[in-house]
Write an enzyme that holds these catalytic residues in place. Structure first.
Site, PDB file in Angstrom:
ATOM      1  N   TYR A 134      48.150 106.922 129.800  1.00 45.96           N
ATOM      2  CA  TYR A 134      47.634 105.595 129.590  1.00 45.96           C
ATOM      3  C   TYR A 134      48.033 104.955 128.548  1.00 45.96           C
ATOM      4  O   TYR A 134      47.338 104.061 127.677  1.00 45.96           O
ATOM      5  CB  TYR A 134      46.016 105.381 129.824  1.00 45.96           C
ATOM      6  CG  TYR A 134      45.748 105.996 131.048  1.00 45.96           C
ATOM      7  CD1 TYR A 134      46.080 105.445 132.644  1.00 45.96           C
ATOM      8  CD2 TYR A 134      44.744 107.185 131.298  1.00 45.96           C
ATOM      9  CE1 TYR A 134      45.721 106.194 133.833  1.00 45.96           C
ATOM     10  CE2 TYR A 134      44.362 107.725 132.534  1.00 45.96           C
ATOM     11  CZ  TYR A 134      44.905 107.117 133.722  1.00 45.96           C
ATOM     12  OH  TYR A 134      44.396 107.715 134.856  1.00 45.96           O
ATOM     13  N   PRO A 166      44.056 114.838 139.229  1.00 46.98           N
ATOM     14  CA  PRO A 166      43.991 114.342 137.909  1.00 46.98           C
ATOM     15  C   PRO A 166      45.112 113.771 137.318  1.00 46.98           C
ATOM     16  O   PRO A 166      46.315 114.129 138.000  1.00 46.98           O
ATOM     17  CB  PRO A 166      43.802 115.962 137.313  1.00 46.98           C
ATOM     18  CG  PRO A 166      44.303 116.571 138.461  1.00 46.98           C
ATOM     19  CD  PRO A 166      44.284 116.103 139.774  1.00 46.98           C
ATOM     20  N   ARG A 206      45.200 111.746 133.464  1.00 46.94           N
ATOM     21  CA  ARG A 206      44.664 112.134 132.139  1.00 46.94           C
ATOM     22  C   ARG A 206      44.990 113.380 131.675  1.00 46.94           C
ATOM     23  O   ARG A 206      45.745 113.840 130.808  1.00 46.94           O
ATOM     24  CB  ARG A 206      43.653 111.669 131.842  1.00 46.94           C
ATOM     25  CG  ARG A 206      43.249 111.356 130.185  1.00 46.94           C
ATOM     26  CD  ARG A 206      41.786 111.145 130.031  1.00 46.94           C
ATOM     27  NE  ARG A 206      41.373 110.070 130.791  1.00 46.94           N
ATOM     28  CZ  ARG A 206      41.265 108.717 130.299  1.00 46.94           C
ATOM     29  NH1 ARG A 206      41.856 108.332 128.945  1.00 46.94           N
ATOM     30  NH2 ARG A 206      40.723 107.847 131.138  1.00 46.94           N
ATOM     31  N   ARG A 260      44.415 101.205 124.706  1.00 46.07           N
ATOM     32  CA  ARG A 260      43.015 101.842 124.644  1.00 46.07           C
ATOM     33  C   ARG A 260      42.018 101.614 123.847  1.00 46.07           C
ATOM     34  O   ARG A 260      40.879 101.319 124.084  1.00 46.07           O
ATOM     35  CB  ARG A 260      42.955 103.225 125.213  1.00 46.07           C
ATOM     36  CG  ARG A 260      43.885 103.598 126.257  1.00 46.07           C
ATOM     37  CD  ARG A 260      43.960 104.989 126.665  1.00 46.07           C
ATOM     38  NE  ARG A 260      42.776 105.223 127.353  1.00 46.07           N
ATOM     39  CZ  ARG A 260      41.830 106.059 126.929  1.00 46.07           C
ATOM     40  NH1 ARG A 260      42.040 106.495 125.634  1.00 46.07           N
ATOM     41  NH2 ARG A 260      40.568 106.210 127.245  1.00 46.07           N
ATOM     42  N   CYS A 262      48.634  90.109 116.938  1.00 42.04           N
ATOM     43  CA  CYS A 262      47.947  89.084 116.626  1.00 42.04           C
ATOM     44  C   CYS A 262      46.398  88.675 117.147  1.00 42.04           C
ATOM     45  O   CYS A 262      46.348  88.229 118.078  1.00 42.04           O
ATOM     46  CB  CYS A 262      48.435  87.743 116.608  1.00 42.04           C
ATOM     47  SG  CYS A 262      50.141  87.515 115.735  1.00 42.04           S
TER      48      CYS A 262
HETATM   49  C1  LIG Z   1      41.657 106.969 142.624  1.00 44.57           C
HETATM   50  C2  LIG Z   1      42.180 107.627 141.136  1.00 44.57           C
HETATM   51  N1  LIG Z   1      42.350 108.767 141.404  1.00 44.57           N
HETATM   52  C3  LIG Z   1      42.732 109.544 140.271  1.00 44.57           C
HETATM   53  C4  LIG Z   1      42.438 109.011 138.937  1.00 44.57           C
HETATM   54  C5  LIG Z   1      42.774 109.631 137.671  1.00 44.57           C
HETATM   55  O1  LIG Z   1      41.915 109.732 136.855  1.00 44.57           O
HETATM   56  P1  LIG Z   1      42.046 110.469 135.566  1.00 44.57           P
HETATM   57  O2  LIG Z   1      43.155 110.014 134.894  1.00 44.57           O
HETATM   58  O3  LIG Z   1      40.968 110.464 134.801  1.00 44.57           O
HETATM   59  O4  LIG Z   1      42.086 111.821 135.998  1.00 44.57           O
HETATM   60  C6  LIG Z   1      42.296 107.664 138.863  1.00 44.57           C
HETATM   61  C7  LIG Z   1      42.020 106.826 137.585  1.00 44.57           C
HETATM   62  O5  LIG Z   1      41.068 106.721 136.981  1.00 44.57           O
HETATM   63  C8  LIG Z   1      41.944 106.931 140.051  1.00 44.57           C
HETATM   64  O6  LIG Z   1      41.564 105.696 140.220  1.00 44.57           O
HETATM   65  N1  LIG Z   2      43.472 103.468 132.247  1.00 45.73           N
HETATM   66  C1  LIG Z   2      42.257 103.988 131.924  1.00 45.73           C
HETATM   67  C2  LIG Z   2      41.749 104.766 132.972  1.00 45.73           C
HETATM   68  C3  LIG Z   2      41.523 104.248 134.231  1.00 45.73           C
HETATM   69  C4  LIG Z   2      41.999 105.265 135.215  1.00 45.73           C
HETATM   70  C5  LIG Z   2      42.205 104.588 136.333  1.00 45.73           C
HETATM   71  N2  LIG Z   2      41.252 104.457 137.467  1.00 45.73           N
HETATM   72  C6  LIG Z   2      42.338 104.675 130.552  1.00 45.73           C
HETATM   73  O1  LIG Z   2      43.188 104.347 129.614  1.00 45.73           O
HETATM   74  O2  LIG Z   2      41.311 105.301 130.296  1.00 45.73           O
END
Ligand SMILES: Cc1ncc(COP(=O)(O)O)c(C=O)c1O
Ligand SMILES: N[C@@H](CCCC[NH3+])C(=O)O
EC number: 4.1.1.20
Length: 432
Positions: free
Chosen positions: A385, A286, A288, A325, A356
């Site tokens: 993110y 995880p 996020r 985002r 811009c």
């Molecule tokens: C390989 C992999 N593992 C874990 C994550 C973490 O995902 P999240 O931040 O949604 O938990 C990501 C991003 O989506 C990913 O690409």
């Molecule tokens: N960066 C993306 C998620 C991508 C996670 C990586 N595979 C976001 O802000 O939601």
């Protein structure tokens, strides 16, 4: 309580956000150490202590910096990195090598060498060319790498198309095609340069329904049975990725880790019993969910414009450069005026950024107290993110990050200076 309101001001993990804005300037990311620790402890309770033979690798792409990696290390979790830069940060944070997993669909030779030299715990291999490179590097260095293969389990998830990764047509992982998968698995099993640990998937991000993880787990488990049948080899590990959704607005109904992990573990245990497999180590990744809700962003309101009969715009001193985002995924956020936190909401405004670009709109139609230039706007759930995807478009500086913890504040990333933005630029002799 991470969020409090005192004397009309927003307090975040015991720190007055209006004071923070004054002291450190805006835009500013404010991240609660307590909230991050609470998430790590929830993972301990719902997963690590509850089940044997499991581990968590925090997907550090969500928020990767020295201080964050120290928190994660102290909380006993591992990390996932996806680039030489993320790995370099981990090395500089002296993160234990065996607790690092390296993902990515296009790792360079230099990145693989860096990872193998540091002795990372696992390389998540994304394709057959990568396996060849790893074998060659290990042979040259006299080392052995632990590897998993990332597969695309061909499940469709309910999330924004741009953050969905487990579908058949994906740049990530190996497709579910026996003619491709079996030879490379056989090669890994037979190789004396790698330890073949098992299978990895990550199906997408910001998910609220556990059913897709379950479907994908079944696909990975079936593959484990096939590997046992074809090669008489039992995999040691399955990595079920991350993707657990968080609350950006009231529409997002955040689920507990147990909601995802209990059925996943039950399915895994049952499947293994029924199919005569030893239950492999189960890992998750995880990102996020560990850090998103711990973070807020503070901006100062600048120019305010009323378009009669259309809308009122209030512009902040940042925008898509510190939070891409909304522009990238039409992501929705909520926020409040940190210096008018207890006041009645009496007008509707659209919070725009200063880049811009017409898509640089942070929040459309949010209710706020009567807004004025100089107010401090706090956006919630920007811990993941946000800083991680910050950029220098329009040559805006990347904001500072302050870590707050029960009333104490410490800078963990300094604000970028204009000089730093141009430090790698050169005027060639021919233009002088
Ligand atoms: C390989 C992999 N593992 C874990 C994550 C973490 O995902 P999240 O931040 O949604 O938990 C990501 C991003 O989506 C990913 O690409
Ligand atoms: N960066 C993306 C998620 C991508 C996670 C990586 N595979 C976001 O802000 O939601």
């Amino acid at each position: 309580m991470i969020k409090e309101i005192k004397d009309n001001y927003l307090i975040w993990d015991g720190c007055d956000t209006v004071e923070l804005a004054k002291e450190y300037g805006t835009p500013l990311y404010v991240v609660s150490q307590t909230a991050i620790e609470n998430e790590c402890r929830a993972l301990q309770e719902d997963f690590i202590k509850k089940y044997e033979n499991v581990h968590v690798a925090y997907a550090s792409k969500a928020f990767n910096n020295l201080a964050m990696l120290k928190i994660i290390e102290k909380e006993g979790l591992g990390i996932d990195v996806v680039s030489g830069g993320e790995l370099y940060t981990a090395i500089r944070a002296q993160f234990p090598a065996e607790r690092i997993e390296f993902n990515g669909n296009n790792k360079s030779n230099e990145e693989l060498e860096q990872a193998i030299d540091y002795g990372v715990g696992r390389l998540i291999v994304d394709g057959s060319q990568e396996l060849e490179k790893i074998i060659e590097i290990c042979r040259k260095k006299g080392k052995k790498a632990n590897i998993l293969f990332r597969i695309t389990p061909e499940v469709e998830v309910e999330t924004h198309q741009f953050i969905s990764t487990g579908q058949k047509d994906s740049k990530f992982g190996l497709p579910l095609d026996e003619s491709l998968l079996l030879p490379i698995i056989q090669q890994a099993i037979q190789s004396s340069e790698v330890n073949f640990y098992g299978i990895h998937f990550h199906i997408g991000s910001q998910l609220f329904d556990n059913s897709t993880h379950l479907k994908a787990a079944e696909v990975a488990l079936q593959l484990a049975v096939m590997i046992k049948g074809k090669f008489n080899y039992e995999i040691k590990e399955l990595n079920y990725g991350g993707g657990f959704g968080v609350r950006y607005t009231e529409d997002d109904k955040r689920q507990s880790y147990a909601y995802f992990l209990d059925p996943l573990m039950a399915l895994t245990e049952d499947f293994c019993v029924q199919n005569g497999l030893n239950r492999p180590t189960i890992a998750i990744e995880p990102g996020r969910s560990i850090v998103a809700e711990a973070g807020i962003s503070l901006h100062t309101i600048g120019s305010i414009k009323t378009l009669p009969g259309i809308r009122k715009y209030a512009a902040i001193d940042g925008g898509m450069t510190d939070n891409i985002r909304p522009g990238l995924y039409q992501a929705t956020y909520t926020g409040m005026l940190a210096n008018k936190a207890a006041q009645a909401l009496d007008e509707t405004v659209t919070i725009s950024g200063k880049a811009c670009e017409s898509t640089d709109i942070l929040i459309e139609n949010i209710q706020v107290p009567t807004i004025a230039s100089g107010d401090i706007f706090a956006t919630f759930t920007t811990g993941a993110y946000g800083y991680a995807m910050a950029n220098n478009y329009n040559k805006l500086a990347i904001p500072a990050v302050v870590l707050v913890n029960k009333g104490k504040a410490d800078i963990i990333v300094k604000r970028q200076t204009y000089e730093q933005i141009i430090q790698n630029e050169r005027i060639p002799e021919s233009l002088k």
